[in-house]
Design an enzyme around this catalytic site. Structure first.
Site, PDB file in Angstrom:
ATOM      1  N   TYR A 110      27.537  32.069  69.286  1.00  0.00           N
ATOM      2  CA  TYR A 110      28.632  31.262  69.844  1.00  0.00           C
ATOM      3  C   TYR A 110      29.560  30.821  68.713  1.00  0.00           C
ATOM      4  O   TYR A 110      30.769  31.032  68.761  1.00  0.00           O
ATOM      5  CB  TYR A 110      28.081  30.045  70.605  1.00  0.00           C
ATOM      6  CG  TYR A 110      29.213  29.166  71.113  1.00  0.00           C
ATOM      7  CD1 TYR A 110      29.933  29.535  72.237  1.00  0.00           C
ATOM      8  CD2 TYR A 110      29.614  28.032  70.404  1.00  0.00           C
ATOM      9  CE1 TYR A 110      31.012  28.794  72.674  1.00  0.00           C
ATOM     10  CE2 TYR A 110      30.697  27.280  70.832  1.00  0.00           C
ATOM     11  CZ  TYR A 110      31.397  27.663  71.963  1.00  0.00           C
ATOM     12  OH  TYR A 110      32.471  26.933  72.376  1.00  0.00           O
ATOM     13  N   ASP A 111      28.966  30.209  67.670  1.00  0.00           N
ATOM     14  CA  ASP A 111      29.760  29.701  66.545  1.00  0.00           C
ATOM     15  C   ASP A 111      29.568  30.629  65.354  1.00  0.00           C
ATOM     16  O   ASP A 111      29.011  30.249  64.333  1.00  0.00           O
ATOM     17  CB  ASP A 111      29.301  28.264  66.229  1.00  0.00           C
ATOM     18  CG  ASP A 111      30.210  27.577  65.236  1.00  0.00           C
ATOM     19  OD1 ASP A 111      31.326  28.077  64.980  1.00  0.00           O
ATOM     20  OD2 ASP A 111      29.808  26.522  64.706  1.00  0.00           O
ATOM     21  N   ASN A 123      27.147  41.760  76.053  1.00  0.00           N
ATOM     22  CA  ASN A 123      28.098  41.809  74.937  1.00  0.00           C
ATOM     23  C   ASN A 123      27.796  42.983  74.028  1.00  0.00           C
ATOM     24  O   ASN A 123      26.650  43.386  73.867  1.00  0.00           O
ATOM     25  CB  ASN A 123      28.100  40.475  74.165  1.00  0.00           C
ATOM     26  CG  ASN A 123      27.144  40.480  72.989  1.00  0.00           C
ATOM     27  OD1 ASN A 123      27.461  40.993  71.910  1.00  0.00           O
ATOM     28  ND2 ASN A 123      25.943  39.947  73.187  1.00  0.00           N
ATOM     29  N   LEU A 167      29.668  42.997  70.895  1.00  0.00           N
ATOM     30  CA  LEU A 167      30.633  42.529  69.899  1.00  0.00           C
ATOM     31  C   LEU A 167      30.528  43.312  68.590  1.00  0.00           C
ATOM     32  O   LEU A 167      31.544  43.673  67.994  1.00  0.00           O
ATOM     33  CB  LEU A 167      30.424  41.036  69.638  1.00  0.00           C
ATOM     34  CG  LEU A 167      30.854  40.105  70.779  1.00  0.00           C
ATOM     35  CD1 LEU A 167      30.301  38.713  70.569  1.00  0.00           C
ATOM     36  CD2 LEU A 167      32.372  40.054  70.873  1.00  0.00           C
ATOM     37  N   GLY A 168      29.289  43.539  68.137  1.00  0.00           N
ATOM     38  CA  GLY A 168      29.113  44.289  66.896  1.00  0.00           C
ATOM     39  C   GLY A 168      29.381  43.465  65.645  1.00  0.00           C
ATOM     40  O   GLY A 168      30.018  43.932  64.700  1.00  0.00           O
ATOM     41  N   PHE A 169      28.857  42.243  65.638  1.00  0.00           N
ATOM     42  CA  PHE A 169      28.966  41.363  64.443  1.00  0.00           C
ATOM     43  C   PHE A 169      30.412  41.176  63.982  1.00  0.00           C
ATOM     44  O   PHE A 169      30.736  41.324  62.797  1.00  0.00           O
ATOM     45  CB  PHE A 169      28.147  41.890  63.259  1.00  0.00           C
ATOM     46  CG  PHE A 169      26.656  41.785  63.410  1.00  0.00           C
ATOM     47  CD1 PHE A 169      26.072  41.023  64.413  1.00  0.00           C
ATOM     48  CD2 PHE A 169      25.804  42.431  62.505  1.00  0.00           C
ATOM     49  CE1 PHE A 169      24.692  40.922  64.530  1.00  0.00           C
ATOM     50  CE2 PHE A 169      24.430  42.333  62.611  1.00  0.00           C
ATOM     51  CZ  PHE A 169      23.869  41.584  63.619  1.00  0.00           C
ATOM     52  N   ASN A 228      22.475  32.342  60.372  1.00  0.00           N
ATOM     53  CA  ASN A 228      21.951  33.632  60.825  1.00  0.00           C
ATOM     54  C   ASN A 228      22.668  34.735  60.052  1.00  0.00           C
ATOM     55  O   ASN A 228      23.888  34.848  60.093  1.00  0.00           O
ATOM     56  CB  ASN A 228      22.208  33.736  62.335  1.00  0.00           C
ATOM     57  CG  ASN A 228      21.712  35.031  62.940  1.00  0.00           C
ATOM     58  OD1 ASN A 228      22.027  36.109  62.472  1.00  0.00           O
ATOM     59  ND2 ASN A 228      20.962  34.910  64.026  1.00  0.00           N
ATOM     60  N   ASN A 279      18.591  38.372  61.138  1.00  0.00           N
ATOM     61  CA  ASN A 279      18.774  39.002  62.451  1.00  0.00           C
ATOM     62  C   ASN A 279      18.722  40.518  62.306  1.00  0.00           C
ATOM     63  O   ASN A 279      19.638  41.125  61.772  1.00  0.00           O
ATOM     64  CB  ASN A 279      20.122  38.578  63.049  1.00  0.00           C
ATOM     65  CG  ASN A 279      20.408  39.282  64.357  1.00  0.00           C
ATOM     66  OD1 ASN A 279      19.499  39.799  65.007  1.00  0.00           O
ATOM     67  ND2 ASN A 279      21.667  39.308  64.761  1.00  0.00           N
ATOM     68  N   SER A 306      20.070  42.855  66.731  1.00  0.00           N
ATOM     69  CA  SER A 306      21.260  43.078  67.550  1.00  0.00           C
ATOM     70  C   SER A 306      21.290  44.540  67.954  1.00  0.00           C
ATOM     71  O   SER A 306      21.123  45.430  67.108  1.00  0.00           O
ATOM     72  CB  SER A 306      22.526  42.738  66.770  1.00  0.00           C
ATOM     73  OG  SER A 306      23.628  43.311  67.449  1.00  0.00           O
ATOM     74  N   ASN A 340      23.900  46.048  68.827  1.00  0.00           N
ATOM     75  CA  ASN A 340      25.287  46.514  68.723  1.00  0.00           C
ATOM     76  C   ASN A 340      25.706  47.007  67.341  1.00  0.00           C
ATOM     77  O   ASN A 340      26.861  47.337  67.123  1.00  0.00           O
ATOM     78  CB  ASN A 340      26.243  45.414  69.196  1.00  0.00           C
ATOM     79  CG  ASN A 340      25.941  45.003  70.626  1.00  0.00           C
ATOM     80  OD1 ASN A 340      25.772  45.863  71.485  1.00  0.00           O
ATOM     81  ND2 ASN A 340      25.831  43.706  70.888  1.00  0.00           N
ATOM     82  N   THR A 341      24.769  47.005  66.390  1.00  0.00           N
ATOM     83  CA  THR A 341      25.030  47.621  65.085  1.00  0.00           C
ATOM     84  C   THR A 341      24.084  48.809  64.992  1.00  0.00           C
ATOM     85  O   THR A 341      22.867  48.616  64.943  1.00  0.00           O
ATOM     86  CB  THR A 341      24.778  46.612  63.936  1.00  0.00           C
ATOM     87  OG1 THR A 341      25.728  45.552  64.054  1.00  0.00           O
ATOM     88  CG2 THR A 341      24.913  47.265  62.574  1.00  0.00           C
ATOM     89  N   LYS A 369      14.516  37.156  63.585  1.00  0.00           N
ATOM     90  CA  LYS A 369      14.879  37.242  65.007  1.00  0.00           C
ATOM     91  C   LYS A 369      14.654  38.657  65.520  1.00  0.00           C
ATOM     92  O   LYS A 369      15.216  39.621  64.991  1.00  0.00           O
ATOM     93  CB  LYS A 369      16.333  36.830  65.203  1.00  0.00           C
ATOM     94  CG  LYS A 369      16.740  36.804  66.670  1.00  0.00           C
ATOM     95  CD  LYS A 369      18.012  36.021  66.850  1.00  0.00           C
ATOM     96  CE  LYS A 369      18.484  36.003  68.282  1.00  0.00           C
ATOM     97  NZ  LYS A 369      19.727  35.245  68.436  1.00  0.00           N
ATOM     98  N   ASN A 388      16.381  38.295  70.935  1.00  0.00           N
ATOM     99  CA  ASN A 388      17.787  38.668  71.045  1.00  0.00           C
ATOM    100  C   ASN A 388      18.045  39.230  72.452  1.00  0.00           C
ATOM    101  O   ASN A 388      17.195  39.113  73.331  1.00  0.00           O
ATOM    102  CB  ASN A 388      18.112  39.699  69.957  1.00  0.00           C
ATOM    103  CG  ASN A 388      19.522  39.539  69.442  1.00  0.00           C
ATOM    104  OD1 ASN A 388      20.466  39.468  70.223  1.00  0.00           O
ATOM    105  ND2 ASN A 388      19.685  39.469  68.129  1.00  0.00           N
ATOM    106  N   SER A 447      23.802  31.848  76.730  1.00  0.00           N
ATOM    107  CA  SER A 447      24.556  32.362  77.890  1.00  0.00           C
ATOM    108  C   SER A 447      24.645  31.377  79.050  1.00  0.00           C
ATOM    109  O   SER A 447      25.687  31.295  79.711  1.00  0.00           O
ATOM    110  CB  SER A 447      23.923  33.655  78.401  1.00  0.00           C
ATOM    111  OG  SER A 447      23.916  34.608  77.387  1.00  0.00           O
TER     112      SER A 447
END
Ligand SMILES: Cc1cc2nc3c(=O)[nH]c(=O)nc-3n(C[C@H](O)[C@H](O)[C@H](O)COP(=O)(O)O)c2cc1C
Length: 362
Positions: free
Chosen positions: A64-65, A111, A113-115, A139, A170, A173, A175-176, A215, A244, A317
Site C-alpha cells: 500500500y505504502d 495486481n 504491479l511488478g514492484f 520490505n 520478499n 511476489s 509479478n517479478t 515473506k 503473499n 485488500s
C-alpha cells in the site's frame, strides 16, 4: 458520522480506476483528510515478537505504502505496525497499466504491479523524518533487471539499517519473473546467508539487532514448505510472513476479472493462506514468529489467523472494501474477544486451531 463519511468516500473512490483511487487515498492520508479511528490502547493486545513490542497485533501489509509516503498517518489509523515497500535499489516503473483490478463481488484484488517504486533513496529520505520509535518495517526486493538479486537484498539491509524496526525479505511476489524461485532450498539458503551476514555486520556497528522476516507465497507444495521451514530454522531467521498473493483463481464469482494475470488477494485468499500458515507453524514449532496475512477482513478473521498459529496479523485488500476504519474496528473487536473469553492476552488463543487448519488442503 465517520462511517457515513467513509462510505461516501469509498463510493467516490470506486468510481476511479483502482490505481488512481490508491493515489487519492495516499493524498488523503498526507493531508490529514482521512479521519483517525484508532481504538483505545489495550495491554492484552500488546505483543512482543522478535524482541519488538507491538501495541496491537494488526499491521498494514506491504504494497500500500510502497514509497514510505504515509507510514505515520497509517499508524494513526490504529495499526500496531506498518510495512513500507517493496522497495528495490533502483527506481522502477513496473508493468504496463492497467495492473490493479477490483473483484467487487469477491471482495478481492488482482495486481500485477511488478514492484513499481521510487527506489531505495527516495524511501530512505522519507523514513529519516519519521519517529524512530514508530513501528515501521521495510520490505525489500530485487530490481527486475538485476544481475545479482541477492546483492539487491543485501543492499536493502545496509541502506535501511538505521530506520527499519524490522526487515521483510520478499521473495514471493508473482509479478517479478523468477523471483519465487528464490524459495527453492539452495537459493533460499544462499539468500539468507548473505542477508543475515549483512544484518549481523550492521548490528555490530549500530549495537542494535534488527530482525529479518521472510515473506512466502501461498502456492507451495508440501516439499516446498518443508524446505523453507528447514532453511529458516537452520539460519535462525527471526520470522516468516505467510502469505503473499496467490496465482490460484479458485472459487471466484467474477469470472471476467479472474482472467487477469497477477496475484489474487482479499477474501478468497483467506482459507488458502491460513492453511499454509498452520502448516508452517506445525513445521517450525511454537517459537518462530509468524505473521499471518491474507483475506483478513474482521476481528473474527484476524483472531482465526492467531488461532491458526500467527503471532501478528497483516491486511491490505479488505481495507479497500471496508475503508480506513477497519484496523480500529478489528482492534476493538479483539479487545471484546478478550473480554468475552476472559483472556489475559490475545496470544492465549494462539495455536488453538493449528491442527484444524493444518489438516485441510490448500
Ligand atoms: C495492490 C497490491 C500491491 C502489493 N504489493 C506488495 C509488495 O510490494 N510487496 C509485498 O510483499 N506484498 C505486496 N502485496 C501483497 C500484500 O502485502 C499481502 O501479502 C496480500 O495482498 C495478502 O493480504 P490481503 O489479502 O490482506 O491483501 C500487494 C498486494 C496488493 C493488493
Amino acid at each position: 458520522m465517520i462511517d457515513v463519511f467513509q462510505s461516501l468516500a469509498r463510493r467516490g473512490l470506486f468510481l476511479l480506476d483502482p490505481e488512481a483511487a490508491h493515489g487519492v487515498s495516499i493524498k488523503g492520508l498526507k493531508t490529514g483528510l482521512v479521519p483517525a479511528c484508532a481504538a483505545p490502547a489495550d495491554p492484552r493486545l500488546v505483543q512482543t515478537v522478535a524482541g519488538l513490542s507491538f501495541a496491537n497485533p494488526i499491521g498494514l501489509a506491504a504494497g500500500y505504502d510502497k514509497n514510505a509516503e504515509v507510514p505515520e498517518a497509517l499508524l494513526r489509523l490504529g495499526f500496531g505496525f506498518t510495512e513500507i515497500g517493496t522497495v528495490t535499489p533502483k527506481p522502477q516503473a513496473g508493468n504496463d497499466k492497467p495492473r490493479i483490478f477490483r473483484l467487487v463481488e469477491d471482495e478481492a484484488v488482482i495486481n500485477r504491479l511488478g514492484f513499481n517504486n521510487e527506489g531505495h533513496q527516495a524511501a530512505l529520505q522519507r523514513l529519516k523524518t519519521c519517529d524512530r520509535k514508530a513501528m515501521i518495517g521495510v520490505n525489500i526486493g530485487a530490481n527486475k533487471d538485476s544481475a545479482d538479486r541477492i546483492a539487491d537484498y543485501v543492499t536493502g539491509i545496509r541502506t535501511f539499517y538505521g530506520v527499519a524496526r524490522y526487515f521483510t525479505a520478499n521473495i514471493s511476489s508473482p509479478n517479478t519473473p523468477g523471483l519465487r524461485d528464490l524459495q527453492a532450498r539452495e537459493s533460499l539458503s544462499a539468500l539468507l546467508s548473505a542477508v543475515l551476514a549483512a544484518r549481523d555486520e550492521e548490528a555490530k556497528k549500530a549495537a542494535i539487532r534488527v530482525p529479518v522476516f521472510l515473506k512466502i507465497a501461498p502456492d507451495l507444495t508440501e516439499e516446498g514448505m518443508d524446505d523453507i521451514a528447514a532453511v529458516a530454522l537452520e539460519h535462525s531467521l527471526e520470522g516468516l510472513i505467510v502469505s503473499n498473493t496467490t496465482l490460484s483463481r479458485d472459487g471466484l464469482k467474477d469470472q471476467q476479472q479472474a482472467k487477469e494475470s497477477g496475484g489474487l488477494s482479499g477474501k478468497p485468499l483467506f482459507e488458502k493462506s491460513t492453511i499454509v500458515l498452520a502448516k508452517m507453524r506445525k513445521r517450525v514449532g511454537p517459537d518462530l514468529p509468524i505473521i499471518g496475512v491474507g483475506g483478513v477482513s474482521s476481528a473474527e478473521t484476524a483472531a482465526e489467523k492467531i488461532r491458526a498459529g500467527a503471532n501478528l496479523v497483516q491486511l491490505y485488500s479488505c481495507m479497500v472494501y471496508e475503508g480506513p476504519s477497519l484496523p480500529g474496528k478489528i482492534v476493538r473487536g479483539l479487545s471484546a474477544l478478550c473480554d468475552r473469553e476472559k483472556l489475559n492476552s490475545i496470544s492465549d488463543i494462539r495455536g488453538s486451531r493449528t491442527d484444524y487448519w493444518a489438516g485441510k488442503n490448500a
